[in-house]
Design an enzyme around this catalytic site. Structure first.
Site, PDB file in Angstrom:
ATOM      1  N   GLU A  79      81.526  32.801  18.488  1.00 40.50           N
ATOM      2  CA  GLU A  79      81.959  31.528  18.398  1.00 40.50           C
ATOM      3  C   GLU A  79      80.809  30.440  18.346  1.00 40.50           C
ATOM      4  OE1 GLU A  79      85.028  30.762  18.252  1.00 40.50           O
ATOM      5  OE2 GLU A  79      85.970  32.740  18.905  1.00 40.50           O
ATOM      6  N   ARG A  89      98.874  28.660  25.920  1.00 39.01           N
ATOM      7  CA  ARG A  89     100.047  28.886  25.350  1.00 39.01           C
ATOM      8  C   ARG A  89     100.901  30.006  26.417  1.00 39.01           C
ATOM      9  NH1 ARG A  89     100.995  33.574  22.649  1.00 39.01           N
ATOM     10  NH2 ARG A  89      98.793  33.877  22.892  1.00 39.01           N
ATOM     11  N   CYS A 142      89.063  31.605  27.482  1.00 37.01           N
ATOM     12  CA  CYS A 142      87.536  31.867  27.012  1.00 37.01           C
ATOM     13  C   CYS A 142      86.936  30.863  26.350  1.00 37.01           C
ATOM     14  CB  CYS A 142      87.924  32.894  25.899  1.00 37.01           C
ATOM     15  SG  CYS A 142      88.438  34.569  26.181  1.00 37.01           S
ATOM     16  N   HIS A 166      83.981  36.834  20.457  1.00 38.86           N
ATOM     17  CA  HIS A 166      85.614  37.298  20.526  1.00 38.86           C
ATOM     18  C   HIS A 166      85.720  38.681  19.868  1.00 38.86           C
ATOM     19  CE1 HIS A 166      87.834  33.608  21.961  1.00 38.86           C
ATOM     20  NE2 HIS A 166      88.276  34.562  22.555  1.00 38.86           N
TER      21      HIS A 166
HETATM   22  N1  PCA Z   1      90.723  36.552  25.877  1.00 43.33           N
HETATM   23  C1  PCA Z   1      91.317  35.316  26.433  1.00 43.33           C
HETATM   24  C2  PCA Z   1      91.193  35.300  27.843  1.00 43.33           C
HETATM   25  C3  PCA Z   1      90.624  36.406  28.314  1.00 43.33           C
HETATM   26  C4  PCA Z   1      90.267  37.107  27.096  1.00 43.33           C
HETATM   27  O1  PCA Z   1      89.652  38.358  26.958  1.00 43.33           O
HETATM   28  C5  PCA Z   1      91.082  34.089  25.494  1.00 43.33           C
HETATM   29  O2  PCA Z   1      90.789  34.358  24.282  1.00 43.33           O
HETATM   30  O3  PCA Z   1      91.140  32.797  25.869  1.00 43.33           O
END
Ligand code: PCA
Length: 198
Positions: A79, A89, A142, A166
């Protein structure tokens, strides 16, 4: 050797597993020049930044890498930035579902990752796993963890760079649901490549 604090999340949204933590747990204890200090963080707006604060105090890392699940994405995505907004959401694991709230009141709209996200994406592609830098970590836990960690590290005495990656769903997580997946071993290999690039 340098100390890397690497975090993954607990399951959330009704799932029984989170490939982000599974991948972190499956990494070796050292990668390249880094000794890994692994921590599982709760997938909650309150708990994740608290857990991070505690881990940073304990580990005194030279760098911080956060890993989260982005089910629906087909690529591993470092990111570029965290934004100063919480809009959920779905409720987090404590039933918290903020809308349009700042992560840290009075702070800028976005904070940039301070690890080389383009190099990390390139290194992942080089081992044959799809990867690209993402411009949005969402508005859920996240993103809030990325933003609050970058904010906290800005205030630290010595510079400690940080970034968030991610990862896609695994076949085990998807369990028949229609979404792109990447096998857990490929996610683990991608994280190794990303760590070697920092
Ligand atoms: N993904 C979520 C929160 C925890 C995770 O592993 C997110 O993308 O916010």
């Amino acid at each position: 050797m340098k100390r890397l604090l690497i975090t993954g999340f607990s399951p959330f949204g009704g799932d029984g597993i989170n490939p982000a933590w599974q991948a972190v747990a499956a990494l070796p204890e050292t990668v390249g020049a880094w000794v890994l200090y692994k921590r599982e963080l709760p997938a909650t707006f309150r708990g994740a930044p608290r857990g991070m604060e505690e881990a940073i105090r304990e580990v005194e890392p030279d760098a911080v890498l956060m890993i989260g699940l982005a089910a629906g994405r087909a690529a591993v995505t470092p990111e570029r930035q965290g934004v100063n907004e919480k809009s959920a959401r779905i409720p987090d694991n404590e039933g918290c579902q903020p809308q349009n709230e700042p992560v840290i009141p009075g702070r800028p709209g976005a904070l940039y990752s301070t690890l080389p996200v383009e190099d990390m994406a390139e290194a992942i592609r080089e081992i044959g796993v799809p990867a690209q830098v993402s411009e949005s970590a969402g508005r859920f836990v996240c993103n809030a963890l990325l933003y609050s960690t970058l904010h906290a590290l800005e205030q630290a005495e010595a510079p400690v760079p940080a970034a968030f990656v991610h990862v896609p769903a695994t076949p085990e997580l998807a369990a028949g649901r229609d979404m792109p997946t990447l096998p857990l071993e490929r996610i683990v290999a991608a994280l190794r490549a990303a760590i070697e690039a920092i």
